[in-house]
Design an enzyme around this catalytic site. Structure first.
Site, PDB file in Angstrom:
ATOM      1  CG  HIS A 152      -0.400  -0.102   2.545  1.00 34.92           C
ATOM      2  ND1 HIS A 152      -1.052  -0.684   3.593  1.00 34.92           N
ATOM      3  CD2 HIS A 152       0.782   0.323   3.052  1.00 34.92           C
ATOM      4  CE1 HIS A 152      -0.323  -0.616   4.698  1.00 34.92           C
ATOM      5  NE2 HIS A 152       0.797   0.014   4.397  1.00 34.92           N
ATOM      6  CG  HIS A 199       0.914   4.691   7.178  1.00 32.09           C
ATOM      7  ND1 HIS A 199      -0.224   4.112   6.658  1.00 32.09           N
ATOM      8  CD2 HIS A 199       1.937   3.841   6.895  1.00 32.09           C
ATOM      9  CE1 HIS A 199       0.100   2.964   6.076  1.00 32.09           C
ATOM     10  NE2 HIS A 199       1.399   2.771   6.214  1.00 32.09           N
ATOM     11  CD  GLU A 380       3.672  -1.245   6.343  1.00 32.44           C
ATOM     12  OE1 GLU A 380       3.540  -0.050   6.663  1.00 32.44           O
ATOM     13  OE2 GLU A 380       3.750  -1.624   5.155  1.00 32.44           O
TER      14      GLU A 380
END
Length: 434
Positions: A152, A199, A380
């Site tokens: 992403h 984030h 992640e």
């Protein structure tokens, strides 16, 4: 199998569960607004005008104007929130409680001095409980049709938004998703449960939740410093999300439930890659945030187990929805320190191999290996294990088919990985009568 909510049968009792929370969200937020002297004064000066400024149903406003706490509870109010409203009006807690029982404050206080209300005569009637547990007619249920795994990268979103997809640097990245867009057009789900990490957009250092399930009706696109991406806001599915919350928490996964939050590139970039440039996303999306920014972060094993529990939750939902589970983030990359720019092609591709062939073994990989081999932000990838754990081959009740696999270096600072697995559960065999 429907979720057990027999707590709703306890007489004279309203349990504040996910359904009640969704029903009374704005009512309870109104109560929270009364925590400042300025707002309390404004409310007391003109109750109706203050209430009209909130998106409350007329039944909720009427309950407050009539001082009818039982009605407010039926409309989704929670006693701890409503206590702030009562305090604004000068009510004591015993006065509020007494009003719900048909007693005056003095009568209620006398009852409490006498030992309180007896539980005798205030339990569930056995006949009612037996009826609740009687076999129900078979219902159609939601099904997980597939899982999508993808990086992403924020720069991918920027390339999309600024028309750079045909530039030589970016073309190989976007060509790798052409099959994915065609596959999604042919397999549009009703709902996507999208696992991603925020984030520092919705959550800063004042609140660091490990798992966050979005239970709201909609989510705006976050401004990450360059302005929000020019993509549609996200429409949620509060009913399915409430069901998932109930099931996962009953299975001992401690979730934070978010009725409101902005969603950043971790969620919007995968949607753009899979669905393209659209005026509205073609399905509802349930955001599922995982903290992989501040240690301690959840282990691969914990994420894999969560995925298995998630499948149980989705498949117990009594509506015939097609659901996809997406795991996003990664692959190898490091954004900080002297090792910034680290990429590990061999490790990434071995991860993709094991994700397909040996997910249970992959779930046992320790955090240290992720950080050392895939970079500090490569952690992640544990989020991919949530989506993988939700597929039926994990417990042997079905199989998966690899529909597409793609890997490319680089996209800005990151290796890009992408995988589509179709879920194919086996049909249950009818019981054999002896």
């Amino acid at each position: 199998m429907a979720l057990d909510k027999t707590y709703k049968l306890v007489p004279g009792t309203t349990i504040f569960d996910s359904e009640q929370s969704a029903k009374g969200y704005h009512l309870n937020q109104f109560c929270m607004s009364l925590m400042t002297a300025e707002n309390r004064a404004a409310y007391l000066a003109d109750e109706r005008a203050y209430l009209d400024a909130w998106p409350l149903r007329e039944e909720q406003k009427r309950a407050l104007l009539d001082r009818d706490l039982n009605a407010a509870m039926r409309e989704g109010g929670n006693i701890y929130f409503l206590a702030k409203w009562g305090a604004t009006l000068g009510f004591s807690f015993q006065q509020m409680a007494g009003s719900m029982t048909g007693m005056t404050e003095e009568e209620y206080r006398a009852m409490m001095v006498g030992g309180g209300r007896s539980v005798e005569g205030n339990r569930i009637d056995h006949a009612v409980l037996e009826a609740a547990h009687a076999p129900a007619a078979a219902a159609e249920h939601a099904a997980i049709t597939g899982a999508v795994f993808t990086s992403h990268v924020p720069a991918i979103g920027a390339a999309l938004d600024h028309g750079k997809t045909e530039e030589p640097y970016w073309r190989p990245v976007f060509e790798g998703y052409e099959y994915a867009k065609a596959w999604e057009r042919e397999n549009v789900p009703d709902v996507v449960l999208l696992v991603y990490n925020d984030h520092a957009s919705a959550f800063d250092q004042s609140l660091v939740p490990t798992f966050v399930l979005g239970t709201g009706a909609s989510y705006p696109v976050a401004d990450e410093g360059y302005g929000p991406r020019p993509v549609p806001d996200v429409e949620g599915d509060p009913d399915l999300a409430a069901h998932i919350a109930h099931s996962l928490i009953r299975d001992d996964f401690d979730l934070t439930l978010a009725h409101e939050m902005a969603v950043d590139h971790g969620l919007t970039v995968p949607l753009s890659l899979m669905f393209g440039d659209v005026e509205k996303w073609p399905c509802r999306i349930i955001p599922f945030h995982v903290n992989v920014v501040q240690y301690p972060v959840p282990s691969g094993a914990r994420c894999f187990a969560l995925g298995r529990a998630l499948r149980k939750a989705i498949e117990s939902y009594e509506r015939p929805l097609k659901v996809q589970v997406w795991g996003t983030g990664g692959m190898s990359h490091q954004l900080q320190g002297p090792r910034a720019g680290l990429i590990n092609r061999a490790w990434d591709n071995a991860f993709l191999d094991r994700l397909v062939e040996d997910p249970a073994g992959l779930a046992r990989v320790p955090h240290l290996e992720y950080v050392e081999e895939a970079g500090s932000e490569g952690i992640e990838l544990v989020m991919w294990l949530i989506a993988r754990g939700a597929l039926s081959d994990v417990d042997g009740s079905g199989e998966v088919e690899v529909k597409h696999r793609f890997y490319h270096v680089p996209a800005s600072n990151t290796a890009v990985g992408h995988l589509i697995l179709e879920n194919r559960p086996r049909a249950e065999e009818p019981a054999v009568e002896e």
